[in-house]
Design a protein around this motif. Sequence first.
Motif, PDB file in Angstrom:
ATOM      1  N   ILE A   1     -18.780  -1.005  -6.135  1.00  0.00           N
ATOM      2  CA  ILE A   1     -18.050  -0.309  -5.070  1.00  0.00           C
ATOM      3  C   ILE A   1     -18.371  -0.967  -3.733  1.00  0.00           C
ATOM      4  O   ILE A   1     -19.502  -1.364  -3.491  1.00  0.00           O
ATOM      5  CB  ILE A   1     -18.468   1.185  -5.028  1.00  0.00           C
ATOM      6  CG1 ILE A   1     -18.016   1.887  -6.310  1.00  0.00           C
ATOM      7  CG2 ILE A   1     -17.897   1.895  -3.806  1.00  0.00           C
ATOM      8  CD1 ILE A   1     -18.563   3.286  -6.468  1.00  0.00           C
ATOM      9  N   GLU A   2     -17.350  -1.101  -2.904  1.00  0.00           N
ATOM     10  CA  GLU A   2     -17.580  -1.510  -1.516  1.00  0.00           C
ATOM     11  C   GLU A   2     -17.258  -0.327  -0.615  1.00  0.00           C
ATOM     12  O   GLU A   2     -16.327   0.432  -0.897  1.00  0.00           O
ATOM     13  CB  GLU A   2     -16.652  -2.677  -1.117  1.00  0.00           C
ATOM     14  CG  GLU A   2     -16.975  -4.006  -1.756  1.00  0.00           C
ATOM     15  CD  GLU A   2     -18.153  -4.725  -1.116  1.00  0.00           C
ATOM     16  OE1 GLU A   2     -18.804  -4.150  -0.215  1.00  0.00           O
ATOM     17  OE2 GLU A   2     -18.434  -5.858  -1.548  1.00  0.00           O
ATOM     18  N   ALA A   3     -18.015  -0.166   0.452  1.00  0.00           N
ATOM     19  CA  ALA A   3     -17.701   0.856   1.450  1.00  0.00           C
ATOM     20  C   ALA A   3     -17.103   0.146   2.662  1.00  0.00           C
ATOM     21  O   ALA A   3     -17.811  -0.549   3.388  1.00  0.00           O
ATOM     22  CB  ALA A   3     -18.954   1.631   1.828  1.00  0.00           C
ATOM     23  N   LEU A   4     -15.798   0.291   2.839  1.00  0.00           N
ATOM     24  CA  LEU A   4     -15.129  -0.344   3.973  1.00  0.00           C
ATOM     25  C   LEU A   4     -15.223   0.549   5.209  1.00  0.00           C
ATOM     26  O   LEU A   4     -15.258   1.775   5.093  1.00  0.00           O
ATOM     27  CB  LEU A   4     -13.653  -0.580   3.654  1.00  0.00           C
ATOM     28  CG  LEU A   4     -13.358  -1.427   2.416  1.00  0.00           C
ATOM     29  CD1 LEU A   4     -11.846  -1.552   2.219  1.00  0.00           C
ATOM     30  CD2 LEU A   4     -13.971  -2.821   2.559  1.00  0.00           C
ATOM     31  N   THR A   5     -15.257  -0.075   6.373  1.00  0.00           N
ATOM     32  CA  THR A   5     -15.190   0.675   7.624  1.00  0.00           C
ATOM     33  C   THR A   5     -13.722   0.812   8.008  1.00  0.00           C
ATOM     34  O   THR A   5     -13.016  -0.189   8.128  1.00  0.00           O
ATOM     35  CB  THR A   5     -15.983  -0.042   8.730  1.00  0.00           C
ATOM     36  OG1 THR A   5     -17.349  -0.136   8.316  1.00  0.00           O
ATOM     37  CG2 THR A   5     -15.903   0.703  10.050  1.00  0.00           C
ATOM     38  N   THR A   6     -13.256   2.040   8.172  1.00  0.00           N
ATOM     39  CA  THR A   6     -11.843   2.270   8.478  1.00  0.00           C
ATOM     40  C   THR A   6     -11.619   2.725   9.915  1.00  0.00           C
ATOM     41  O   THR A   6     -10.490   2.734  10.392  1.00  0.00           O
ATOM     42  CB  THR A   6     -11.246   3.327   7.523  1.00  0.00           C
ATOM     43  OG1 THR A   6     -12.025   4.530   7.646  1.00  0.00           O
ATOM     44  CG2 THR A   6     -11.297   2.850   6.076  1.00  0.00           C
ATOM     45  N   GLU A   7     -12.681   3.115  10.580  1.00  0.00           N
ATOM     46  CA  GLU A   7     -12.545   3.579  11.961  1.00  0.00           C
ATOM     47  C   GLU A   7     -13.882   3.420  12.668  1.00  0.00           C
ATOM     48  O   GLU A   7     -14.941   3.603  12.061  1.00  0.00           O
ATOM     49  CB  GLU A   7     -12.140   5.062  11.983  1.00  0.00           C
ATOM     50  CG  GLU A   7     -11.771   5.590  13.351  1.00  0.00           C
ATOM     51  CD  GLU A   7     -11.465   7.092  13.318  1.00  0.00           C
ATOM     52  OE1 GLU A   7     -10.657   7.539  14.119  1.00  0.00           O
ATOM     53  OE2 GLU A   7     -12.074   7.813  12.481  1.00  0.00           O
ATOM     54  N   LEU A   8     -13.812   3.089  13.947  1.00  0.00           N
ATOM     55  CA  LEU A   8     -15.011   2.954  14.790  1.00  0.00           C
ATOM     56  C   LEU A   8     -14.700   3.602  16.126  1.00  0.00           C
ATOM     57  O   LEU A   8     -13.702   3.260  16.764  1.00  0.00           O
ATOM     58  CB  LEU A   8     -15.322   1.468  15.001  1.00  0.00           C
ATOM     59  CG  LEU A   8     -16.358   1.102  16.068  1.00  0.00           C
ATOM     60  CD1 LEU A   8     -17.746   1.585  15.682  1.00  0.00           C
ATOM     61  CD2 LEU A   8     -16.386  -0.412  16.292  1.00  0.00           C
TER      62      LEU A   8
ATOM     63  N   LEU B   1     -14.582   2.730  23.043  1.00  0.00           N
ATOM     64  CA  LEU B   1     -13.976   1.770  22.104  1.00  0.00           C
ATOM     65  C   LEU B   1     -13.509   2.555  20.893  1.00  0.00           C
ATOM     66  O   LEU B   1     -14.296   3.290  20.289  1.00  0.00           O
ATOM     67  CB  LEU B   1     -15.019   0.738  21.676  1.00  0.00           C
ATOM     68  CG  LEU B   1     -14.667  -0.175  20.507  1.00  0.00           C
ATOM     69  CD1 LEU B   1     -13.528  -1.125  20.859  1.00  0.00           C
ATOM     70  CD2 LEU B   1     -15.899  -0.986  20.077  1.00  0.00           C
ATOM     71  N   VAL B   2     -12.229   2.446  20.578  1.00  0.00           N
ATOM     72  CA  VAL B   2     -11.686   3.111  19.392  1.00  0.00           C
ATOM     73  C   VAL B   2     -10.896   2.082  18.590  1.00  0.00           C
ATOM     74  O   VAL B   2      -9.983   1.438  19.124  1.00  0.00           O
ATOM     75  CB  VAL B   2     -10.763   4.295  19.780  1.00  0.00           C
ATOM     76  CG1 VAL B   2     -10.095   4.885  18.539  1.00  0.00           C
ATOM     77  CG2 VAL B   2     -11.545   5.364  20.529  1.00  0.00           C
ATOM     78  N   LEU B   3     -11.272   1.901  17.331  1.00  0.00           N
ATOM     79  CA  LEU B   3     -10.558   0.968  16.464  1.00  0.00           C
ATOM     80  C   LEU B   3     -10.299   1.621  15.118  1.00  0.00           C
ATOM     81  O   LEU B   3     -11.195   2.235  14.542  1.00  0.00           O
ATOM     82  CB  LEU B   3     -11.380  -0.313  16.265  1.00  0.00           C
ATOM     83  CG  LEU B   3     -11.365  -1.304  17.436  1.00  0.00           C
ATOM     84  CD1 LEU B   3     -12.457  -2.348  17.275  1.00  0.00           C
ATOM     85  CD2 LEU B   3      -9.998  -1.991  17.551  1.00  0.00           C
ATOM     86  N   ARG B   4      -9.068   1.505  14.650  1.00  0.00           N
ATOM     87  CA  ARG B   4      -8.732   1.952  13.292  1.00  0.00           C
ATOM     88  C   ARG B   4      -8.345   0.727  12.489  1.00  0.00           C
ATOM     89  O   ARG B   4      -7.455  -0.029  12.884  1.00  0.00           O
ATOM     90  CB  ARG B   4      -7.567   2.947  13.345  1.00  0.00           C
ATOM     91  CG  ARG B   4      -7.977   4.320  13.923  1.00  0.00           C
ATOM     92  CD  ARG B   4      -6.781   5.206  14.135  1.00  0.00           C
ATOM     93  NE  ARG B   4      -5.858   4.604  15.094  1.00  0.00           N
ATOM     94  CZ  ARG B   4      -5.966   4.746  16.429  1.00  0.00           C
ATOM     95  NH1 ARG B   4      -6.911   5.488  16.957  1.00  0.00           N
ATOM     96  NH2 ARG B   4      -5.106   4.142  17.215  1.00  0.00           N
TER      97      ARG B   4
END
Lengths: 137, 137, 137, 137
Positions: free
Chosen positions: B55-62, C62-65
């Motif tokens: 499994i990979e955990a992707l970053t979808t929002e920051l 900073l906001v990134l999707r």
Amino acid sequence: MHGFAFSTDVRVRFAETDAQGIAHHAAFAVWCEVARIAWLDAFAGGYDAIRARGIEALTTELVLRYRRAAAFHDVLTVWTRCGGVRGARFRFDYRIERGGELVADGHTSHATVDAVTRSPVRVPDWLAEAVRAARGA
Amino acid sequence: MHGFAFSTDVRVRFAETDAQGIAHHAAFAVWCEVARIAWLDAFAGGYDAIRARGIEALTTELVLRYRRAAAFHDVLTVWTRCGGVRGARFRFDYRIERGGELVADGHTSHATVDAVTRSPVRVPDWLAEAVRAARGA
Amino acid sequence: MHGFAFSTDVRVRFAETDAQGIAHHAAFAVWCEVARIAWLDAFAGGYDAIRARGIEALTTELVLRYRRAAAFHDVLTVWTRCGGVRGARFRFDYRIERGGELVADGHTSHATVDAVTRSPVRVPDWLAEAVRAARGA
Amino acid sequence: MHGFAFSTDVRVRFAETDAQGIAHHAAFAVWCEVARIAWLDAFAGGYDAIRARGIEALTTELVLRYRRAAAFHDVLTVWTRCGGVRGARFRFDYRIERGGELVADGHTSHATVDAVTRSPVRVPDWLAEAVRAARGA
């Protein structure tokens, strides 16, 4: 004459500066990589062409001499050439200029390895040939 | 009370500063990742435990809000908690302090995907359970 | 129609990838900054024009999707617009595409401060005017 | 015996890996800087003590030889020593190990300059003395 025939331009990013107000010295290693990739695009079918054949090119040495500071937004010309192919090894030389003025120079050494086993493999003939062709260009 | 029970310290590196003389805002994203990894070490067997199961955990929002500047050599405490597990999604919240003073806060959202197909997969039960256990801790 | 009239291209550097085999999420923050600087070059005399007047523009949010992964060597188009000028604050919006496909979107908020005292100062009229002019362009 | 008496540990961050699945070679330059700063903290009152006296220490040369790959989450020990003080120049040597195994080694050369004029200034006596004291330690 500095003996380079191929170059790539990079512009110093704000993120690449540091609290001394100049480009951080590690950024130069990244710019050399950008130039190396551009060289591979121009002469050897791109870095992905190497990876597609199950080979990784590892960096085994990095040498950089910093002659002048680079500032935010400066446009730098990274002169690049590849050579020194021998067995599983090759080398890139760099000369980084700003408006014809030397900013930094250096080289990187590389080794070709099998992408899975990480054992050294000879630099492929087509890459060695690309190096010769680029020299003649 | 800020509702965080786990934290990791980072010291601002010189390479992380910029020509404004302060830590570059992108560095905070890296510190949150460092804190996330430390949380996974403490509560979920480490990030490699996730990757080891394909499994990979992707970053979808920051999302980051910068309240005060951080300077070179500052020691920052990154408070971290994980929650919001639902289907293939989970979330980390962060509160970055220096000597008890708020420097930045924010969150990241993540999606678990199959490492090969990149299709979403439910957050594994053991990870969801680790999140519950950490909350109780 | 996505409402953006200005864009800058970046190519994903190898140094910007991570062990997931894709561009690291923090690199997007740097690309947005590159696009912001290009916008300032195009419409407001460059970032150095701001700094030359004793003003710093701090990043306050900073906001990134992240919608799709970006890979090594991908060419990404960073659409950028500036707006929301009010007092000492303004904002940039971003839409990052690859061949017309959405890869990521988000925004950054900024505050203008005196470079020496770090106290908030109103966004200068010429910068507010540049924002209006760019909108009309 | 490798002739080093001082070391600093770093843990490889996920952001420092690349699509080869290993730590990117430019990250090693940052780790050497982290170790250099730690050395200055331990023996010379910290890097800020140098900057507080109106002196900047520029990096004029970077040499790194990569012996083994470093992976995400590896703990690396960066052995560091300072020497070669002569006029406005000094040098740091590095030996980066993982569990006693050599991962990389190299050195950086530095020049002390006036922070305002950027003209070379002699390495201050107290820094030269700190180098001697560290050698004896």
